[in-house]
Every structure is written in C-alpha cells, then in structure tokens.
Write a protein that holds these residues in place. Sequence first.
Motif, short mmCIF file in Angstrom:
data_model
loop_
_atom_site.label_atom_id
_atom_site.label_comp_id
_atom_site.label_asym_id
_atom_site.label_seq_id
_atom_site.Cartn_x
_atom_site.Cartn_y
_atom_site.Cartn_z
N GLU A 1 -73.25 27.96 -14.84
CA GLU A 1 -72.03 27.42 -15.46
C GLU A 1 -70.81 27.97 -14.57
O GLU A 1 -69.88 27.80 -13.94
CB GLU A 1 -71.70 27.38 -16.69
N ALA A 2 -71.29 29.60 -14.59
CA ALA A 2 -70.36 30.70 -14.08
C ALA A 2 -69.98 30.22 -12.70
O ALA A 2 -69.27 30.50 -12.16
CB ALA A 2 -70.74 32.11 -14.48
N LEU A 3 -71.11 30.07 -12.05
CA LEU A 3 -71.24 29.98 -10.54
C LEU A 3 -70.85 28.63 -9.91
O LEU A 3 -70.65 28.41 -8.74
CB LEU A 3 -72.49 30.40 -9.84
N ASP A 4 -70.27 27.88 -10.97
CA ASP A 4 -70.00 26.26 -10.47
C ASP A 4 -68.76 25.97 -10.26
O ASP A 4 -68.10 25.88 -11.38
CB ASP A 4 -70.93 25.30 -11.37
N PRO A 5 -68.00 25.65 -9.24
CA PRO A 5 -66.55 25.57 -9.11
C PRO A 5 -66.38 24.01 -9.96
O PRO A 5 -65.16 23.92 -10.58
CB PRO A 5 -66.39 25.14 -7.59
N ARG A 6 -67.23 23.19 -9.96
CA ARG A 6 -67.16 21.84 -10.82
C ARG A 6 -66.74 22.31 -12.16
O ARG A 6 -65.97 21.68 -12.91
CB ARG A 6 -68.01 20.89 -10.59
N PHE A 7 -67.56 23.05 -12.69
CA PHE A 7 -67.45 23.42 -14.30
C PHE A 7 -66.25 24.01 -14.51
O PHE A 7 -65.44 23.40 -15.49
CB PHE A 7 -68.44 24.62 -14.50
N TRP A 8 -65.57 24.86 -13.60
CA TRP A 8 -64.19 25.34 -13.87
C TRP A 8 -63.04 24.39 -13.76
O TRP A 8 -62.08 24.25 -14.42
CB TRP A 8 -64.01 26.52 -12.78
N ALA A 9 -63.19 23.27 -12.60
CA ALA A 9 -62.31 22.28 -12.49
C ALA A 9 -62.15 21.34 -13.69
O ALA A 9 -61.24 20.95 -13.98
CB ALA A 9 -62.56 21.68 -11.06
#
Length: 587
Positions: free
Chosen positions: A470-478
């Motif tokens: 999760e932490a390294l996934d831009p989509r997770f944050w978006a």
Amino acid sequence: MSLTSSSAVVRRLVVSPGHAPSPAEPQRLVATPAALSAVLRAFGRPLDRLPVRTAVYIGGPARELPSVHEGFTIRTERSPGRALRRAARELHDGTTDLAIVAGFAEPDPGTITVHAVRRAAEAVADSERIIGLLDLTTGGPDDLPPVRPLSHGHRETGPDRHRLLLWSGRDERDEARVRGELLSVLDGSHSEAFPALPTAVPCGTPPGPVRGAAVTVSALAAASVHKAQPVRTGRPRQIALLFPGQGSQHTGMATGLYRRDPVFTAAVDAVFAHMGEEGRRVREDWLTPGPPRIPVDDVRRAQPLLFAVDYALGRLVLSWGVRPAALLGHSAGELVAATLAGVVSLGDAVSMVMSRVREAVRIPEGGMLAVAASEERLSPYLTGEVVVAAVNAAQQVMLAGPAAPLAEVRERLRADGLTVVDVPASSPFHSPAMAPAAEQVEADYRRIPLREPVLPLYSGYTGTLMGAQEALDPRFWARQITDTVRFKDALEELLAIEDVLLIEAGPRQTLTAFARRHRAVRLGASAAAPLLPARPGTGEADRQSVLTAAARIWTEGHDLDMRAVSGLWTWSADRARTSAALAGVPG
C-alpha cells in the motif's frame, strides 16, 4: 520570525579517507568515487534512511565523477564556498531535501570537511541539533559562508502564562516531601520568577514512579500543586498519535501555539513554505482576525491548513521525546501520519495535498453528513451517488455525495427520526463523485517517491497495519479521495495489539470522542487524550490544553524532554531577532 529562507548546518566533521600526505610532499585530496562513498557514510546513518532527495555537493578538485553515485545525485563546484552556496539555493527551490557538502582538501590537503545542510525551519521542526545558519550575505562566491548561531525567538517571562509543573517521588511519602518543598519554593518566589522555575522537581535525578502535575499560572500555582492528585505509575502504556481530517477544522484553530512554541511555529512555517504563494495566503487567512478571504470549510483552506496544524502538532509531541508506537490518520490525516512515518517527504506530502485540493475544486459541489446510526441501518438510504464515506464508530457513520442527492437523503433520514449533522465540507470526498479527481491525482502521485513506513502506520482505508504494497502504490494514495474511511476497523486493530494512550494531534477532539466509545477505552485498558480544545477559544486555552496533554503523558510514566516542553511558556517569536539579516530572513 520565519526560518524558511535560511539553511541550517546540522552536522559538520572532518573526514580523512586515507593516509595523511607527507609534510614534505603534501598531496591534495581529489574527489573520486571511493572518496564519495566515505563522505556518504561519514555521519554513520544508513543510506536507505537518508531523504530520497539527498544530493552530494563536491567543492574542490575531482576526477571522473559520475552524476549519480550509490543512488544519490552528485554536483560539483570548483570551491567549497560555491558548493555550499549552490546547496543552499537548491534546498530552497525544492531540488534537494538534504545537502551533503564535501570540501575536498579542506582544511588540510589530505582531509575533507563535510557539512550536512537542511532547510532551517524543517531542522527546527525535527528537533535537529543545529550548529548554526549559513550567512549567505557576506563574501564572494568562492568564500565559505560564515555559520552564525541560531537565534530563533526570545525568552518569555510573563507570569500570567500557563506553564507546567511536574514532580515525583520514590513512593507516596517521598512524593509528599517533594511536593512540600515545591510549595515552599512557590510561596517564596516572586511571580516574575515563576516562568523560570524548573519544569520538574527534584532536579538532576531520575523521575520517580509516584508523579504529580499541575498546569497553572503564577497566582494559582500553590493551590494547583496542593490539589493535584499523585499517580503511581507502572509500566507506561505506549503512545499512539491520531490525526483528524476534514470536518475537524475551525477558524483560528491552534493559533495560540503559533509564535508561542518554537517547534510548532517552525513546522507550520515549513509546510506553508512548500505551498509557495498559496501558503502565504492560507497563513494570512488563518491568522488574520475577521472573515477570511476563503472560508475555512472550503477545501482550498481546510485541507492545507489541517495538514499544517496536524503535522506541527505531531512534531511538537515528538520534540518532547515521545516515540509513538503507532500512527493513525483519518481521511486527509492519513497523509500526515505517512509523512511522520517516513513514507513521503514533507515537500512531497504538501504537493500531494495541493494536488487533491486542485482537483477537488473541479468537482461539482457536494458534502458530507454525520449520522448517529450503524452502517447496516443506513443501507436503505444509500443511492448510486450517496454512499458511506466513513465508518468512525459503531453508531457513527458519515455519508457523502453531490449536493442535491445528499439533501434528499438528509431529509429522509430526519423524517425517520435519525440524528443527522452536516459535516463542514464543500466537496463530496469518499464518494464516486470524486473519481475524475482521483484519476488526475494518481497521475500526479506517480512522480513522487514513496518509501515503506519506519513507524507502525495504521490505514483507515484498509482498516489494518499498512504494508509496503500500500505505502509504495500511488493508486492507493489517490483512491483515498473516493474510498470509504474504515477508521473504526483501524482503531479496533490498533487497540487489539496492546493497550495504548491515544493522543489526538489535531483540532476539535473528534477522534478522541470516537476513541472513547471503544470498549478498550471505556474499560480503562487504553485511554484517549486530545491536544487541542473541543471548540474554538483563546490562544491561552490552546496552550493550556497542550500542556494538559503533556501532563497526562508524564503521569502515564513517560519521561519528557523538559527543555522542549518548557518552550510553551518560555519562548516567543514576537520581537524575535537574528544575527545580521541572515540570508534575508523576514521578521
């Protein structure tokens, strides 16, 4: 005063990578890849824990240097003075977050003088040991800029300002003796000396297990100490920090701490500096009495300002010597938690916030509702556009959607006798209406370097401990601006691991109220305490509330950095001065 235009030297040492040259035949050291490796390891810090945007600036003779070495950018200048001056420029234009400046053949032919340089406001906010500030206003381009002592703020001596008094004893009898001695000092001291009294007594000895605390002003000090109930501490519960999101903001939140605590002030200034000109406007709306140009509930003010306040409060607690066992943010507060956990740099986190804001204002107006009901109870009221935005507690759920459909749902809920409160928000966060914004935000986030958290970070979107995936996934944050916040589940998992003292680092005590409904807190296994008051008040009320939280941490059994805590009543930025116009820093 602001430190945002200054560069701070946080480490300085001399490295000898090889044998010293013969005095008879001195040979000047030249920068080589092997010497660069010695420079990078000079401070004894693992390379993977250096900021992503770390750059090495070489001043002096070099031979066959790559542009990148061990993952870090290498920049060369003909002299150490030019290297330091370039590093300072690039720190403040956002190119670099940490500058390692290596002066080859300095001060002797066979040595390297290495400076670690950061933006001064961020160094103060991080409680770094600062050697001094670079004075870039003197000398020529090849001259080493002088390092001037840091002078940030001035000493405060007002006896009517709330302060913290702490004391302890080896047992109940010893605590009573120490308290008696403290009372005699208070009775015999002039009120003007009150701010200068030691924070904790007895001085110079480790704190005992029976502790007392009082948050008071000079005139009430003796009575407050006399009435305080001693607490016997055992094994202290670990501390977890909670960060609220949009909906918790209010006009003037935390302004009583700004220019009244050095770490909080520097942290807020650092955030606003990364926002550029918009940061100046947000700061002005925050601090200027009267109606703001843009209301605080507008996403253009709420999210940037909440990020700044939450982040600065988190830094304030860390400056006391507290090392949290866990971090948990609600909605936009998760990005604050991620910043403190090392997932993203402060500058990049601010860019992420501003990207969310920029895209959110393009979405048609919407809003959010807080409903006193379970998620299951609200299922019949949901439509394709109005959805569950957040599940905060067993009987506290938020809905979100576009304005017109949300208004219809609001009327249906009230007609059926449910308690409904409008959340201060003008955008339909955590609903499908935000999908177009999420797509553009994801594209922006793909340019931002992300790392695994170095502190346990619980996510309100997975409801569990955040991992590397999760932490390294831009989509997770978006996708956080469209997905449901599962704060209840995340808090449940956090409290299932161990008993903790939850400290809410944000305004209005919203998360504290949610936490106090949890069974572990109601039964006393865990506890929750806010940093700020529940509603808008005076600046003195802000300071009193923060000091009360510090007292709670002390009586829990944690030791505090007394010098850092005392800044709340011994420091002020008003009339602050620095050494001769350091790098053009404004007062």
